[in-house]
Motif scaffolding. Structure first.
Motif, PDB file in Angstrom:
ATOM      1  N   GLU A   1       9.750  13.113  62.119  1.00 58.41           N
ATOM      2  CA  GLU A   1       9.967  13.674  60.783  1.00 58.41           C
ATOM      3  C   GLU A   1      11.184  14.573  60.689  1.00 58.41           C
ATOM      4  OE1 GLU A   1       5.292  13.392  59.361  1.00 58.41           O
ATOM      5  OE2 GLU A   1       6.604  14.936  58.541  1.00 58.41           O
ATOM      6  N   SER A   2      12.028  14.577  61.710  1.00 60.31           N
ATOM      7  CA  SER A   2      13.305  15.265  61.584  1.00 60.31           C
ATOM      8  C   SER A   2      14.207  14.428  60.684  1.00 60.31           C
ATOM      9  CB  SER A   2      13.949  15.471  62.954  1.00 60.31           C
ATOM     10  OG  SER A   2      14.169  14.224  63.595  1.00 60.31           O
ATOM     11  N   ALA A   3      14.996  15.078  59.859  1.00 59.00           N
ATOM     12  CA  ALA A   3      15.785  14.372  58.856  1.00 59.00           C
ATOM     13  C   ALA A   3      17.261  14.755  58.936  1.00 59.00           C
ATOM     14  CB  ALA A   3      15.249  14.667  57.461  1.00 59.00           C
ATOM     15  N   GLU A   4      18.094  13.820  58.543  1.00 60.34           N
ATOM     16  CA  GLU A   4      19.529  14.050  58.435  1.00 60.34           C
ATOM     17  C   GLU A   4      19.988  13.575  57.060  1.00 60.34           C
ATOM     18  OE1 GLU A   4      20.584  13.279  63.186  1.00 60.34           O
ATOM     19  OE2 GLU A   4      21.670  12.227  61.602  1.00 60.34           O
ATOM     20  N   TYR A   5      20.986  14.250  56.530  1.00 58.72           N
ATOM     21  CA  TYR A   5      21.468  13.955  55.194  1.00 58.72           C
ATOM     22  C   TYR A   5      22.991  13.841  55.173  1.00 58.72           C
ATOM     23  CZ  TYR A   5      16.839  15.544  53.695  1.00 58.72           C
ATOM     24  OH  TYR A   5      15.481  15.680  53.521  1.00 58.72           O
TER      25      TYR A   5
END
Length: 120
Positions: free
Chosen positions: A55-59
């Motif tokens: 659930e780590s996210a990058e944008y």
């Protein structure tokens, strides 16, 4: 062997909000990264956001602070909450899911795309 169904696109005014949804189904054993990409007319497809299995996210820099990606691993679904949208967010948005099939093979599948138009 993997189907992605996207929904939630449409017309929204600048400053408004929209939520995109993508559900994966098929002979899926494990889902790894789930992401959203977009392609504007005359431009290359670009990454918007991706969420890993932890659930780590990058944008993309252009959407940081405005868009939020999330996933429901039990339903193999990924969401993109789009807030404070701008005309430059107008594009076809594609869902991308990577993982492993029940056969042991790895897959990377694309959705059919959903149009987002930001205009007053």
């Amino acid at each position: 062997q993997v189907q992605l169904v996207e929904s939630g696109g449409g017309l929204v005014q600048p400053g408004g909000s929209l939520k995109l949804s993508c559900a994966a189904s098929g002979r899926i054993s494990v889902v790894d990264a789930m992401g959203w990409y977009r392609q504007a007319p005359g431009k290359q497809r670009e990454l918007v956001a991706v969420v890993a299995s932890d659930e780590s996210a990058e944008y993309a820099d252009s959407v940081k602070g405005r868009f939020t990606i999330s996933r429901d691993s039990a339903k193999n679904t990924v969401l993109l909450q789009m807030n404070s949208v701008q005309p430059e967010d107008t594009a076809v948005y594609f869902c991308n899911v990577k993982g492993q099939l029940t056969t042991g093979s790895f897959f990377a599948s694309w959705g059919q795309g959903t149009q987002v138009n930001v205009s007053s």
